[in-house]
Design a protein around this motif. Structure first.
Motif, PDB file in Angstrom:
ATOM      1  N   SER A  26       6.458  -2.498   3.567  1.00  0.00           N
ATOM      2  CA  SER A  26       6.799  -3.943   4.720  1.00  0.00           C
ATOM      3  C   SER A  26       6.834  -2.384   5.988  1.00  0.00           C
ATOM      4  CB  SER A  26       7.977  -3.805   3.902  1.00  0.00           C
ATOM      5  OG  SER A  26       9.081  -4.484   5.318  1.00  0.00           O
ATOM      6  N   ARG A  27       7.881  -3.160   6.790  1.00  0.00           N
ATOM      7  CA  ARG A  27       7.473  -1.663   8.391  1.00  0.00           C
ATOM      8  C   ARG A  27       8.456  -1.271   7.793  1.00  0.00           C
ATOM      9  NH1 ARG A  27       4.578  -3.624  12.153  1.00  0.00           N
ATOM     10  NH2 ARG A  27       4.003  -5.322  12.429  1.00  0.00           N
ATOM     11  N   ARG A  28       9.493  -1.872   6.972  1.00  0.00           N
ATOM     12  CA  ARG A  28      10.656  -0.799   6.959  1.00  0.00           C
ATOM     13  C   ARG A  28      10.084  -0.412   4.789  1.00  0.00           C
ATOM     14  NH1 ARG A  28      16.192  -2.866   8.559  1.00  0.00           N
ATOM     15  NH2 ARG A  28      16.220  -2.525   5.558  1.00  0.00           N
ATOM     16  N   GLN A  29      11.183   0.902   5.340  1.00  0.00           N
ATOM     17  CA  GLN A  29      10.693   1.657   4.113  1.00  0.00           C
ATOM     18  C   GLN A  29      11.082   1.224   2.770  1.00  0.00           C
ATOM     19  OE1 GLN A  29      10.935   5.774   4.192  1.00  0.00           O
ATOM     20  NE2 GLN A  29       9.533   6.751   2.842  1.00  0.00           N
ATOM     21  N   ALA A  30      12.817   1.083   3.771  1.00  0.00           N
ATOM     22  CA  ALA A  30      13.632   0.823   1.775  1.00  0.00           C
ATOM     23  C   ALA A  30      13.622  -0.603   1.484  1.00  0.00           C
ATOM     24  CB  ALA A  30      15.384   0.909   2.583  1.00  0.00           C
ATOM     25  N   ASP A  31      12.710  -1.572   2.312  1.00  0.00           N
ATOM     26  CA  ASP A  31      12.560  -2.856   1.870  1.00  0.00           C
ATOM     27  C   ASP A  31      11.614  -2.534   0.935  1.00  0.00           C
ATOM     28  OD1 ASP A  31      14.498  -3.768   3.298  1.00  0.00           O
ATOM     29  OD2 ASP A  31      13.769  -4.951   4.421  1.00  0.00           O
ATOM     30  N   ALA A  32      10.429  -2.930   1.272  1.00  0.00           N
ATOM     31  CA  ALA A  32       8.847  -1.755   0.430  1.00  0.00           C
ATOM     32  C   ALA A  32       9.362  -1.241  -0.263  1.00  0.00           C
ATOM     33  CB  ALA A  32       8.149  -1.175   1.201  1.00  0.00           C
ATOM     34  N   ALA A  33      10.516  -0.092  -0.075  1.00  0.00           N
ATOM     35  CA  ALA A  33      10.549   0.081  -1.792  1.00  0.00           C
ATOM     36  C   ALA A  33      11.695  -0.852  -2.823  1.00  0.00           C
ATOM     37  CB  ALA A  33      11.538   1.594  -1.585  1.00  0.00           C
ATOM     38  N   ALA A  34      12.184  -1.233  -2.247  1.00  0.00           N
ATOM     39  CA  ALA A  34      13.035  -2.466  -3.115  1.00  0.00           C
ATOM     40  C   ALA A  34      12.177  -3.502  -3.817  1.00  0.00           C
ATOM     41  CB  ALA A  34      14.290  -2.656  -2.701  1.00  0.00           C
ATOM     42  N   ALA A  35      11.455  -3.852  -3.192  1.00  0.00           N
ATOM     43  CA  ALA A  35      11.027  -4.902  -3.472  1.00  0.00           C
ATOM     44  C   ALA A  35       9.799  -4.140  -4.132  1.00  0.00           C
ATOM     45  CB  ALA A  35       9.390  -5.929  -2.027  1.00  0.00           C
ATOM     46  N   ALA A  36       8.971  -3.179  -4.462  1.00  0.00           N
ATOM     47  CA  ALA A  36       8.468  -2.986  -5.152  1.00  0.00           C
ATOM     48  C   ALA A  36       9.147  -2.820  -6.863  1.00  0.00           C
ATOM     49  CB  ALA A  36       7.310  -1.730  -4.576  1.00  0.00           C
ATOM     50  N   ASP A  37       9.862  -2.339  -6.317  1.00  0.00           N
ATOM     51  CA  ASP A  37      10.943  -1.284  -7.753  1.00  0.00           C
ATOM     52  C   ASP A  37      11.173  -2.801  -8.380  1.00  0.00           C
ATOM     53  OD1 ASP A  37      11.232   1.094  -8.132  1.00  0.00           O
ATOM     54  OD2 ASP A  37      13.256   1.306  -6.514  1.00  0.00           O
ATOM     55  N   ALA A  38      12.338  -3.964  -7.677  1.00  0.00           N
ATOM     56  CA  ALA A  38      11.867  -5.091  -8.145  1.00  0.00           C
ATOM     57  C   ALA A  38      10.733  -6.104  -9.319  1.00  0.00           C
ATOM     58  CB  ALA A  38      12.593  -5.781  -7.561  1.00  0.00           C
ATOM     59  N   LEU A  39       9.367  -5.682  -8.184  1.00  0.00           N
ATOM     60  CA  LEU A  39       8.826  -6.686  -9.207  1.00  0.00           C
ATOM     61  C   LEU A  39       7.960  -5.517  -9.942  1.00  0.00           C
ATOM     62  CD1 LEU A  39       6.395  -8.144  -8.163  1.00  0.00           C
ATOM     63  CD2 LEU A  39       4.972  -6.674  -7.557  1.00  0.00           C
ATOM     64  N   ALA A  40       8.042  -4.079 -10.316  1.00  0.00           N
ATOM     65  CA  ALA A  40       7.758  -3.500 -11.383  1.00  0.00           C
ATOM     66  C   ALA A  40       8.888  -3.809 -12.437  1.00  0.00           C
ATOM     67  CB  ALA A  40       7.814  -2.523 -11.009  1.00  0.00           C
ATOM     68  N   GLY A  41       9.952  -4.180 -12.322  1.00  0.00           N
ATOM     69  CA  GLY A  41      10.993  -4.253 -13.345  1.00  0.00           C
ATOM     70  C   GLY A  41      10.497  -5.740 -13.625  1.00  0.00           C
ATOM     71  N   ALA A  42       9.923  -6.874 -12.594  1.00  0.00           N
ATOM     72  CA  ALA A  42      10.016  -8.221 -13.837  1.00  0.00           C
ATOM     73  C   ALA A  42       8.989  -8.542 -14.303  1.00  0.00           C
ATOM     74  CB  ALA A  42      10.166  -9.190 -12.754  1.00  0.00           C
TER      75      ALA A  42
END
Ligand code: ADP
Ligand code: ZN
Length: 691
Positions: free
Chosen positions: A604-620
């Motif tokens: 993502s262009r936004r670091q926070a979005d990429a990090a949050a999405a990656a965390d959410a995905l890894a959790g799932a």
């Protein structure tokens, strides 16, 4: 209810077919369209397997695959076809049915289904691989485009060597069985592998069967193409990126009609509609260009094995440095193994390792290489200097504060180029003028640090002013065909030194080359990738194989780590030693071929979005894939955390993912894209690198 024909006349209701069409869109479902047989030129009834053109959303012409077609029946009320855009209209008509030559059925359809399932892709996204970009263009253009022809050279070999004869005998036996089998043909460069392929293709043709011959890069193998043309004439056609849409259609149609029986080309040739396929050859099977790294992601070697299985063909994987996965498959008995250990005509070149530690010119030519080059040129022989870095200097560093000029969009230092003078990002292509003063501290003192091919070229021109020099890298090959022209000129002896990046390792035979010098032979070993060692070994073996194809050859490998096992194995042409050490390492670390790998990339262009999405995905994923046979790594920032103005994270999955689990992961990624706008995710099954 009556249908309205194009001229507005009313007529009785015409029977309509309801079609389920798979379209190249990132959605798992099919789409319903209507077809009125006989309404346009296409009088025929459509059946599953036909390709059709439809309007989809704002896209005026999309080609899709009919996966189900109803029998023609009078239209139901809400499905009235043939009308303009009225409010009652729900379903659209298809625009066109493509000719029967484009039907996707039989083993090609089974291959498409396998790819959709194995790579967790909607079937509709796989289908475009199986037809030319604008199918049917030939017919519309009047069918004048001819398939490419290559000049035939007579390379007829009178008798096979015993090792070749043994391979061919086993191949003939396998062909006669008309059942799927696979063989790894392991033979050093110049050992006669191509001769084995051609002999087996001839046998397949004699038995009335067809063949596919895959090459990593067709533009770089004109000699192989000429040999194929000499043997098989009009029965062979080549597919490559230089063909027009009409020419691609022509090849496709000739193959579908059985007039062309051998199709040669890069990975896309695998999908050609050659009927009754007896043989699939994959030359240089270890090459990463067989992996398509954009959607739809797939590996042509794996897909070729599946096509072979589905049509009962023999699949021959050839290489001087087999992929370790192919080697493991051969050792496990899943593939046969043919070995051609001897180079024909000349012995393998002698390789010397030059320790550059503490030397005066760590990035340039060592005294040993300088002397060897002088002697080679003095004898009127040719030399290749290989340095896998283009540009003048790897970075432009400020002598005052130490800062290196960087790309604004990537996590990478920009390279300093002299001609034309500029800074260039080798990842995204960003370019800007060389600043007059340091962008960080304002001082005007720069240190170009680390060399590139441009810098070596200037050095060589000064050191050997009489020598004719050709440079081959991405900067000298922007013109159409320039890559091939430079290699061909060198092969004809029109230059004394060929200097370049990995482009010099591939393609032509250079009979006059007696010296190969490799600068920074261990450069690629530092990459944080599980295949770094394998790729370095392959590249060094390939470059070394360029020396002394005729007569004695000499190879000098300059290295910072002269004792590194990859360097010593490459120097002794010891594939077995390299493979044993590397396979053990892969086993310890749980990388292929010990365990399978899948990689999920989030950006993502936004670091926070990429990090949050990656965390959410890894959790799932940790919840949904809780299974002792799987290991999840991450999320972690990618090796290059920011590329092309996008922040990147990744998750690795080690272990066997079933088709159902892959589909589930793909579903997770689709919902991730919905919950995090601006976040992209890729799902790479069997990635060729782990970053
Ligand atoms: P590879 O594909 O392993 O690089 P090739 O099939 O291109 O090897 O063979 C290398 C060279 O040796 C070619 O010039 C080829 O014509 C020649 N050659 C191949 N097989 C034989 C043979 N049995 N006898 C003589 N020359 C051969
Ligand atoms: Zn960049």
């Amino acid at each position: 209810m009556a249908a309205v024909e194009q001229d507005g006349r009313m007529s009785g209701p015409r029977p309509v077919q309801r079609l389920e069409v798979a379209l190249p869109v990132p959605l798992p479902q099919t789409f319903t369209y209507l077809h009125v047989p006989g309404a346009a030129d296409e009088a025929r009834t459509v059946t599953a397997g036909d390709l059709v053109e439809v309007v989809f959303g704002r896209r005026r012409s999309v080609t899709g695959l009919v996966v189900a077609a109803s029998a023609p029946a009078p239209p139901a009320g809400e499905e009235v076809a043939g009308d303009g855009a009225g409010p009652a209209r729900r379903l659209r008509d298809i625009t066109r049915v493509l000719p029967a030559a484009y039907r996707l059925e039989g083993e090609r359809r089974r291959l498409a289904d396998w790819m959709a399932s194995y790579y967790a892709l909607p079937l509709g996204e796989v289908v475009p691989l199986f037809h030319p970009p604008a199918p049917g263009t030939t017919l519309r253009a009047g069918g004048r485009a001819a398939p490419e022809r290559y000049p035939a050279v007579d390379g007829t070999v009178t008798a096979l060597t015993p090792a070749q004869a043994e391979a061919v005998a086993d191949g003939s036996r396998r062909l006669a069985e008309r059942a799927y089998s696979a063989v790894l043909l392991h033979g050093v460069t110049g050992s006669g592998k191509t001769e084995v392929y051609l002999t087996l293709i001839a046998e397949a043709l004699a038995a009335g069967r067809g063949a596919l011959f895959l090459l990593p890069e067709i533009a770089l193998t004109p000699q192989t193409l000429s040999r194929i043309a000499a043997r098989f004439g009009d029965r062979v056609a080549a597919i490559h990126s230089g063909l027009s849409a009409g020419q691609r259609c022509r090849v496709h149609e000739l193959a579908a009609r059985g007039e062309v029986r051998v199709v040669v080309g890069p990975r896309s040739a695998l999908f050609a509609p050659v009927g009754d396929l007896g043989l699939i050859v994959i030359d240089e099977e270890h090459e990463s260009s067989y992996k398509q790294d954009e959607k739809p992601r797939y590996h042509a070697r794996h897909a070729a094995l599946v096509r072979g299985r589905e049509c009962g063909a023999l699949v021959v994987l050839g290489s001087a440095t087999p992929d370790l996965e192919s080697l493991a498959n051969a050792r496990a008995g899943r593939y046969g193994l043919w070995e051609l250990p001897e180079r024909l005509g000349a012995p393998m070149p002698a390789v010397e390792i030059v320790d550059v530690r503490g030397g005066a010119a760590p990035d340039g030519l060592s005294p040993a290489l300088d002397t060897a080059l002088e002697e080679t040129l003095g004898r009127g022989e040719q030399a290749i200097i290989f340095y896998n870095r283009r540009g003048f200097a790897r970075a432009l560093q400020c002598a005052g504060c130490g800062a290196s000029a960087a790309c604004p969009d990537c996590d990478i230092a920009v390279t300093y180029h002299l001609r034309p003078r500029r800074l260039l990002c080798h990842y995204c292509g960003h370019t800007r003028p060389v600043p007059a003063a340091c962008e960080a501290c304002g001082q005007a003192a720069f240190l170009p640090s680390g060399a590139g091919t441009e810098r070596i070229e200037i050095h060589l021109q000064g050191r050997f002013p009489q020598a004719r020099l050709l440079r081959l890298d991405r900067d000298t090959t922007s013109g159409r065909d320039s890559h091939h022209r430079i290699l061909a000129a060198f092969a004809r002896g029109e230059a004394d030194i060929l200097l370049g990046t990995q482009m010099v390792a591939k393609g032509h035979h250079f009979p006059g080359v007696s010296l190969v010098g490799v600068l920074a032979a261990d450069d690629g070993l530092g990459l944080p990738d599980f295949r770094a060692a394998e790729r370095s070994f392959q590249l060094l073996s390939q470059v070394a194989g360029r020396a002394g194809r005729v007569g004695a050859g000499r190879v000098l490998l300059q290295a910072w780590q002269p004792e590194h096992p990859v360097i010593t194995a490459a120097a002794t042409h010891d594939f077995a030693a390299f493979a044993a050490a590397e396979l053990e390492l892969r086993r310890q670390l749980g990388y292929p071929p010990s365990r399978r790998l899948a990689r999920i990339g989030i950006a993502s262009r936004r670091q926070a979005d990429a990090a949050a999405a990656a965390d959410a995905l890894a959790g799932a994923l940790r919840e949904g894939l809780a299974d002792a046979s799987l290991t999840l790594l991450g999320p972690a920032p990618a090796v290059f955390e920011r590329l092309m103005d996008r922040y990147r994270f990744q998750v690795l999955i080690k272990g066997d993912l079933s088709a159902r689990r892959k589909e589930w992961v793909a579903g997770c990624l689709r919902s991730l894209a919905e919950s995090y706008p601006g976040v992209d995710a890729i799902f790479d099954i069997d990635p060729v690198s782990s970053y």
